[in-house]
Design a protein around this motif. Structure first.
Motif, PDB file in Angstrom:
ATOM      1  N   THR A 151      18.946  61.513 -13.480  1.00  0.00           N
ATOM      2  CA  THR A 151      19.211  60.502 -14.509  1.00  0.00           C
ATOM      3  C   THR A 151      17.952  59.909 -15.107  1.00  0.00           C
ATOM      4  OG1 THR A 151      19.454  58.816 -12.775  1.00  0.00           O
ATOM      5  CG2 THR A 151      21.463  59.902 -13.548  1.00  0.00           C
ATOM      6  N   GLY A 152      16.846  59.904 -14.356  1.00  0.00           N
ATOM      7  CA  GLY A 152      15.614  59.311 -14.873  1.00  0.00           C
ATOM      8  C   GLY A 152      14.845  60.210 -15.819  1.00  0.00           C
ATOM      9  N   LEU A 153      15.179  61.509 -15.843  1.00  0.00           N
ATOM     10  CA  LEU A 153      14.520  62.429 -16.767  1.00  0.00           C
ATOM     11  C   LEU A 153      15.219  62.400 -18.124  1.00  0.00           C
ATOM     12  CD1 LEU A 153      13.865  65.570 -14.503  1.00  0.00           C
ATOM     13  CD2 LEU A 153      12.299  63.688 -15.066  1.00  0.00           C
ATOM     14  N   SER A 154      14.569  62.982 -19.117  1.00  0.00           N
ATOM     15  CA  SER A 154      15.137  62.984 -20.465  1.00  0.00           C
ATOM     16  C   SER A 154      16.295  63.969 -20.573  1.00  0.00           C
ATOM     17  CB  SER A 154      14.064  63.363 -21.486  1.00  0.00           C
ATOM     18  OG  SER A 154      13.727  64.741 -21.343  1.00  0.00           O
ATOM     19  N   VAL A 155      17.034  63.868 -21.666  1.00  0.00           N
ATOM     20  CA  VAL A 155      18.122  64.810 -21.928  1.00  0.00           C
ATOM     21  C   VAL A 155      17.570  66.234 -22.003  1.00  0.00           C
ATOM     22  CG1 VAL A 155      19.941  65.465 -23.545  1.00  0.00           C
ATOM     23  CG2 VAL A 155      19.448  63.041 -23.141  1.00  0.00           C
ATOM     24  N   ALA A 156      16.460  66.411 -22.721  1.00  0.00           N
ATOM     25  CA  ALA A 156      15.869  67.739 -22.861  1.00  0.00           C
ATOM     26  C   ALA A 156      15.476  68.313 -21.504  1.00  0.00           C
ATOM     27  CB  ALA A 156      14.652  67.681 -23.780  1.00  0.00           C
ATOM     28  N   GLU A 157      14.850  67.497 -20.665  1.00  0.00           N
ATOM     29  CA  GLU A 157      14.430  67.978 -19.348  1.00  0.00           C
ATOM     30  C   GLU A 157      15.630  68.367 -18.495  1.00  0.00           C
ATOM     31  OE1 GLU A 157      10.277  65.476 -18.780  1.00  0.00           O
ATOM     32  OE2 GLU A 157      12.216  64.474 -18.537  1.00  0.00           O
ATOM     33  N   ASN A 158      16.719  67.612 -18.588  1.00  0.00           N
ATOM     34  CA  ASN A 158      17.917  67.941 -17.820  1.00  0.00           C
ATOM     35  C   ASN A 158      18.577  69.219 -18.321  1.00  0.00           C
ATOM     36  OD1 ASN A 158      19.170  65.942 -15.649  1.00  0.00           O
ATOM     37  ND2 ASN A 158      17.926  64.728 -17.074  1.00  0.00           N
ATOM     38  N   ILE A 159      18.603  69.406 -19.627  1.00  0.00           N
ATOM     39  CA  ILE A 159      19.234  70.603 -20.179  1.00  0.00           C
ATOM     40  C   ILE A 159      18.499  71.863 -19.733  1.00  0.00           C
ATOM     41  CG2 ILE A 159      19.562  71.875 -22.344  1.00  0.00           C
ATOM     42  CD1 ILE A 159      20.493  69.316 -23.636  1.00  0.00           C
ATOM     43  N   PHE A 160      17.189  71.757 -19.536  1.00  0.00           N
ATOM     44  CA  PHE A 160      16.404  72.946 -19.162  1.00  0.00           C
ATOM     45  C   PHE A 160      15.833  72.857 -17.747  1.00  0.00           C
ATOM     46  CE2 PHE A 160      16.132  73.085 -23.877  1.00  0.00           C
ATOM     47  CZ  PHE A 160      16.755  74.318 -24.041  1.00  0.00           C
ATOM     48  N   LEU A 161      16.516  72.127 -16.866  1.00  0.00           N
ATOM     49  CA  LEU A 161      16.034  71.987 -15.496  1.00  0.00           C
ATOM     50  C   LEU A 161      15.809  73.334 -14.822  1.00  0.00           C
ATOM     51  CD1 LEU A 161      17.968  69.023 -13.813  1.00  0.00           C
ATOM     52  CD2 LEU A 161      15.501  69.249 -14.123  1.00  0.00           C
TER      53      LEU A 161
END
Length: 528
Positions: A374-384
């Motif tokens: 949850t603390g990462l950005s949307v972009a970072e989560n989409i490309f984890l």
């Protein structure tokens, strides 16, 4: 509001005055901002004693924000609230509870290393905890509402659905004068839903106001006295005859033609005949058995196959092994016995990263706990799981990652101010769509395991999610779809496997004509 449906709703609103007692909770021109985003903008709402008032709206429309203002989680930036005619401005949830307002939240607030009974006694008992009395009361309430629950069970050992039941009973134990329920029926059987809605009606008939946030149109038809629709943080429609105005209300919610479908679209391709060719088998599960931390059997000798170009639905009441099946197949739980293979590769007991590398996409039922950071950005989560795509000479090309994320956000209708905002700031539905975008766009995707992929989504988003899942099926992906929504499984799946107390009760083709048969199997009656 669309002119095509405004007259019908306007007539219903004009007739609102005397059907129920007025004035339990009134919101006057309430606004709430989070930074530059207006979550609520001039919302006025009258929740009356003696009524069930349903809130409709797309994800991010402001429903949860409104509920959180009422329950004291947030304070309004503008406007005012009146409770039984007196100014109401709670400083926190404790004030709301003291004022007789109880709420069942989308996200749970339970202590994992405590028992069900201890969780329900928190904040409701002074001095020594009377666990025996509490257990008896919990069992009585559970029986009354049709919610199976063990007071002595540890929260950490419960499935998502069982935890939801704890939250519902915790709320009902307070006998509130205003009851706010945010998607409370998502994990219940049809008979249990009917029982809970009947309880809501009894509570309303006693003079309590009931606010029900739901995306299930059947529930609105059955129980709603009035409906208010939010879109973009504003009130865009309401009705005092919601059973007659369903199409218009949905059209107001998603701003489209009332005649447009609000249910999952028809399959993009005819349901496929069951393949007997082993070359089509993507997932092979052989005798999979899972025990919990106390040794209790949660999944018992499950054997099944999912083929290419096939959606296999897993039906059952929450707590009957679905969560354990998903956890074992995703590497979150080590099975006590049995094996499973993806394209012939043995994966039982493998780490989640290895399972992902084998071409398995996972949409977990609890997106907050295991589906995102949850603390990462949307972009970072989409490309984890695909950050390597944007690595240049050991450095992350954030510009390229953000551009790719914007494309996927548009494709999967993930609504956020930008791809750089924190993932935790998205609504629950938008978080779920972002997780789905990540898992469905893996380069080597062979198998998708989707557990409750539409939980908390509005009707428009549900349709979009299932269209994406069907598209994956049609391009050759095998799909294991776990859902508590039997209507969804009947409309989307090719085959349905029913779990009951951790065992396969039966298997049958999907289709509306199978409803009674599947319902009986979900209740423990074998029809094979």
């Amino acid at each position: 509001m669309h002119a095509a449906f405004a007259p019908a709703i306007a007539v219903a609103v004009a007739a609102a005055s005397s059907s129920v007692e007025a004035g339990r909770l009134r919101l006057n021109n309430v606004g709430k901002r989070f930074g530059a985003m207006a979550a609520l903008d001039g919302v006025s709402l009258d929740i009356r004693a003696g009524e069930i008032h349903c809130l409709l709206g797309e994800n991010g429309a402001g429903k949860s924000t409104l509920c959180n203002l009422v329950f004291g989680v947030h304070a309004p930036d503008s406007g005012s609230m009146l409770l039984d005619g007196a100014p109401y401005r709670p400083r926190g949830p404790a004030d709301a509870l003291a004022s007789g307002i109880a709420m069942v939240h989308q996200h749970f607030s339970l202590v994992e290393d405590a028992s069900v009974a201890d969780n329900l006694l928190l904040g409701q008992s002074r001095g020594l905890l009377k666990r025996r009395e509490a257990g008896a009361r919990i069992r009585a309430l559970a029986a009354q509402y049709g919610l199976e629950l063990d007071p002595d069970a540890m929260i950490a050992d419960l499935s998502v659905g069982e935890r939801q039941r704890v939250e519902i009973i915790k709320c009902l134990m307070r006998e509130p004068r205003l009851l706010v329920l945010d998607e409370p029926t998502a994990v219940l059987l049809p008979d249990e839903i009917a029982a809970l809605l009947a309880v809501c009606r009894k509570v309303a008939d006693s003079g309590c106001g009931v606010v029900l946030v739901t995306h299930k149109l059947a529930e609105i038809r059955q129980v709603a006295d009035r409906v208010t629709v939010l879109r973009g943080g504003r009130t865009v429609a309401s009705s005092t005859a919601p059973a007659n105005d369903i199409d218009s209300l949905v059209a107001a919610m998603i701003a489209r033609d009332p005649k447009a479908s609000t249910m999952p679209a028809a399959p993009a391709a005819p349901r496929r005949a069951l393949s007997s060719d082993v070359r089509d088998e993507v997932l092979q599960v052989d005798g999979l058995t899972v025990r919990d931390a106390h040794g209790a059997l949660r999944l018992d000798n499950v054997t099944l196959i999912v083929n290419r170009h096939e959606i296999v639905g897993i039906a059952g009441v929450e707590g009957n092994g679905q969560s354990e099946l998903a956890a074992a197949l995703s590497g979150m739980t080590k099975p006590a016995a049995g094996r499973f293979f993806v394209n012939g590769r043995p994966l039982a007991g493998s780490a989640p990263q290895e399972i992902t590398r084998a071409g398995v996409g996972i949409v977990p039922e609890d997106r907050h706990a295991v589906g995102c950071v949850t603390g990462l950005s949307v972009a970072e989560n989409i490309f984890l799981n695909q950050l390597h795509k944007f690595t240049r000479r050991g450095m992350l090309d954030r510009s390229a990652m953000r551009a790719a994320a914007r494309g996927l956000m548009q494709r999967f209708d993930v609504r956020a101010a930008s791809e750089d905002v924190a993932f935790g700031g998205l609504s629950g539905g938008n978080q779920q769509k972002a997780v789905l975008a990540r898992e469905l766009t893996q380069d080597n995707l062979a198998l998708l395991i989707a557990a409750q992929p539409t939980r908390g989504l509005d009707v428009g988003a549900v349709e979009a999610v299932y269209n994406h899942i069907r598209a994956a099926r049609d391009r050759g992906v095998a799909v294991l779809l776990i859902s508590s929504e039997l209507d969804d499984l009947l409309a989307v799946a090719d085959r349905i496997v029913v779990l009951y107390r951790g065992r396969i009760m039966g298997v049958c083709p999907a289709g509306p004509e199978q409803r009674a048969r599947i319902g009986a199997m979900m209740a423990g009656q074998s029809h094979d």
